[in-house]
Design an enzyme around this catalytic site. Structure first.
Site, PDB file in Angstrom:
ATOM      1  N   ARG A  16       0.934  -1.123  -0.146  1.00 58.58           N
ATOM      2  CA  ARG A  16       0.031   0.025   0.078  1.00 58.58           C
ATOM      3  C   ARG A  16       0.933   1.119   0.033  1.00 58.58           C
ATOM      4  O   ARG A  16       0.571   2.288  -0.759  1.00 58.58           O
ATOM      5  CB  ARG A  16      -1.037   0.107   1.314  1.00 58.58           C
TER       6      ARG A  16
ATOM      7  N   TYR B  81     -16.483  17.580 -14.166  1.00 62.26           N
ATOM      8  CA  TYR B  81     -16.863  16.367 -14.443  1.00 62.26           C
ATOM      9  C   TYR B  81     -17.914  16.066 -13.440  1.00 62.26           C
ATOM     10  O   TYR B  81     -17.616  16.404 -12.146  1.00 62.26           O
ATOM     11  CB  TYR B  81     -15.651  15.320 -14.341  1.00 62.26           C
TER      12      TYR B  81
ATOM     13  N   ASP C 297      -7.200  19.701 -13.678  1.00 64.24           N
ATOM     14  CA  ASP C 297      -7.752  18.092 -14.020  1.00 64.24           C
ATOM     15  C   ASP C 297      -7.197  18.222 -15.467  1.00 64.24           C
ATOM     16  O   ASP C 297      -7.994  18.826 -16.534  1.00 64.24           O
ATOM     17  CB  ASP C 297      -9.030  17.723 -13.853  1.00 64.24           C
TER      18      ASP C 297
ATOM     19  N   LYS D 164      -8.300   7.186 -19.034  1.00 59.64           N
ATOM     20  CA  LYS D 164      -8.579   7.903 -20.262  1.00 59.64           C
ATOM     21  C   LYS D 164      -7.333   7.846 -20.981  1.00 59.64           C
ATOM     22  O   LYS D 164      -7.050   6.748 -21.498  1.00 59.64           O
ATOM     23  CB  LYS D 164      -9.098   9.228 -19.993  1.00 59.64           C
TER      24      LYS D 164
HETATM   25  C1  LIG Z   1     -12.358  14.856 -16.422  1.00 53.97           C
HETATM   26  C2  LIG Z   1     -12.341  13.739 -15.507  1.00 53.97           C
HETATM   27  N1  LIG Z   1     -11.888  13.732 -14.198  1.00 53.97           N
HETATM   28  C3  LIG Z   1     -12.228  12.660 -13.410  1.00 53.97           C
HETATM   29  C4  LIG Z   1     -12.711  11.622 -13.729  1.00 53.97           C
HETATM   30  C5  LIG Z   1     -12.842  10.571 -12.734  1.00 53.97           C
HETATM   31  O1  LIG Z   1     -11.775   9.486 -13.250  1.00 53.97           O
HETATM   32  P1  LIG Z   1     -12.236   7.984 -12.847  1.00 53.97           P
HETATM   33  O2  LIG Z   1     -13.254   7.816 -13.763  1.00 53.97           O
HETATM   34  O3  LIG Z   1     -10.948   7.286 -13.245  1.00 53.97           O
HETATM   35  O4  LIG Z   1     -12.347   7.999 -11.391  1.00 53.97           O
HETATM   36  C6  LIG Z   1     -13.320  11.600 -14.984  1.00 53.97           C
HETATM   37  C7  LIG Z   1     -14.105  10.467 -15.506  1.00 53.97           C
HETATM   38  O5  LIG Z   1     -14.605  10.147 -16.396  1.00 53.97           O
HETATM   39  C8  LIG Z   1     -13.089  12.688 -15.900  1.00 53.97           C
HETATM   40  O6  LIG Z   1     -13.636  12.706 -17.295  1.00 53.97           O
END
Ligand SMILES: Cc1ncc(COP(=O)(O)O)c(C=O)c1O
Length: 379
Positions: free
Chosen positions: A46, A98, A170, A195
């Site tokens: 961990r 998001y 982000d 992604k």
């Molecule tokens: C811009 C963005 N940030 C964060 C996330 C969250 O990521 P995760 O689905 O890997 O938890 C997403 C998920 O679609 C996203 O599109």
């Protein structure tokens, strides 16, 4: 080194035990110690694991940061980031985050006493009035999902730092190949590695990258204390994905542009949201702060009925949530990714019932365009 070279090599030495050129999947929970307090740098998985270390070092280099931390998902990365703060602290966030991030802020972290304000960060003048004495963080996404609004990262960093506030970006939609927020002055970069970084739609993961050593030490403590870490197999999948990030992103750029131009000229398409198009309201800013326009776009079909017909008719594009993989995904934000956003708020953000989003993959773009063309003909 150049980006593509770093993507393939940074943080990855041939395995010291065997010479394996690819970092092995260290599928182990613990590490044997020679004697009390004497070990090879790893104690318990961990806290750290060599496959994860390789990924963390690699992502730190690609984002031009000094420290990388990998997490079990993008949401785990964001949750851990927010545990830097305490009850009473205030966070200013973009108004079109998001949905999962918005849900975390509003339906989880508010109950722990964190306070949030949402502003349209594309309008810089809206940011300063939202800041208060307890504001600790500005959290933005650029471009936003799905209408691809762009925020000026350098300008927001200047505002944040003038007020001694951290800026987190982000960077999931762009990947470090197309945008490097730390270079533009941000303090922290977040990724859903699920992604573009993974790029093959076969794993879920997240990351935080930063340069400040003290902050990194605190985050490392929180990563271990809260425990939302990725397993070695998932780290390995991202490491493998990243090796082709440069070539994939070049093709996403090319296909995204071709698809956006096709849609912009199609008589049945009312509007296309893509930062590479000249009519995009922040096209000049996008050109300045990004090195390409990427593979994400959305467009207006005019009605829910039209969107449904289109989504039913595509054959090559797959109807699915998520983005950033080699295959093209098509989705309906109003009923999928943004279903939890109230209709009035959706309308304000431009997320109409007729809006369709595409994560343009790296297939032959002629095939993708032919698929959309036949689906649009059925509308
Ligand atoms: C811009 C963005 N940030 C964060 C996330 C969250 O990521 P995760 O689905 O890997 O938890 C997403 C998920 O679609 C996203 O599109």
């Amino acid at each position: 080194m150049g980006f593509a070279t770093d993507a393939i090599h940074a943080g990855q030495e041939p395995d010291p035990a065997t010479g394996a050129i690819i970092v092995p999947i260290y599928q182990t929970s613990t590490f044997v110690q020679d004697e009390l307090g004497k070990h090879k740098g790893y104690e318990y998985a961990r806290t750290s694991n060599p496959t994860r270390t390789a990924l963390e070092r690699n992502l730190a280099v690609l984002e031009q940061g000094k420290f990388g931390l990998a997490f079990a998902s993008g949401m785990a990365a964001i949750t851990t980031l927010l545990t830097l703060f305490k009850a009473g602290d205030h966070i200013v966030a973009g108004h079109n985050l998001y949905g999962g991030t918005f849900r975390l802020f509003e339906r989880v972290l508010k109950d722990f006493g964190l306070r949030f304000s949402y502003v349209n960060t594309t309008c810089l003048e809206e940011i300063e009035p939202a800041l208060g004495p307890h504001t600790r963080l500005i959290f933005i996404e650029t471009p936003t999902n799905p209408v691809m609004e762009i925020t000026d990262i350098a300008a927001v960093a200047e505002i944040a730092h003038r007020h001694k506030i951290l800026l987190a970006v982000d960077n999931t939609f762009m990947s470090p190949y197309l945008q490097r927020p730390l270079k533009l002055g941000a303090d922290l970069v977040i990724h859903s590695t699920t992604k573009y970084l993974n790029g093959h739609s076969d794993g879920v993961g997240g990351a935080i990258i930063l340069t400040d050593a003290e902050l990194a030490e605190r985050l490392r403590f929180l990563q271990n204390a809260t425990g939302a870490v990725p397993g070695p197999m998932d780290c390995w999948l991202v490491l493998r994905g990243v090796k082709t990030l440069a070539v994939r992103m070049r093709q996403h750029n090319e296909n995204g542009m071709a698809m956006a131009r096709f849609l912009a000229h199609h008589p049945k398409v009312k509007k296309v949201h893509y930062p590479g198009l000249l009519h995009h309201p922040q096209h000049e800013l996008a050109k300045r702060q990004m090195t390409g326009f990427g593979g994400m776009l959305s467009f207006e079909t005019g009605s829910l009925e039209n969107a449904k017909t289109l989504l039913r008719s595509v054959r090559l594009c797959s109807l699915a949530e998520s983005l950033g993989g080699v295959e093209t995904l098509i989705s309906h934000p109003a009923s999928m990714t943004h279903a939890s956003v109230l209709p009035a708020e959706r309308a304000r953000l431009g997320i109409t019932d007729g809006l369709v989003r595409i994560s343009v993959g790296i297939e032959d773009v002629e095939d993708l365009i032919a698929d959309l063309d036949q689906a649009l003909a059925k509308m």
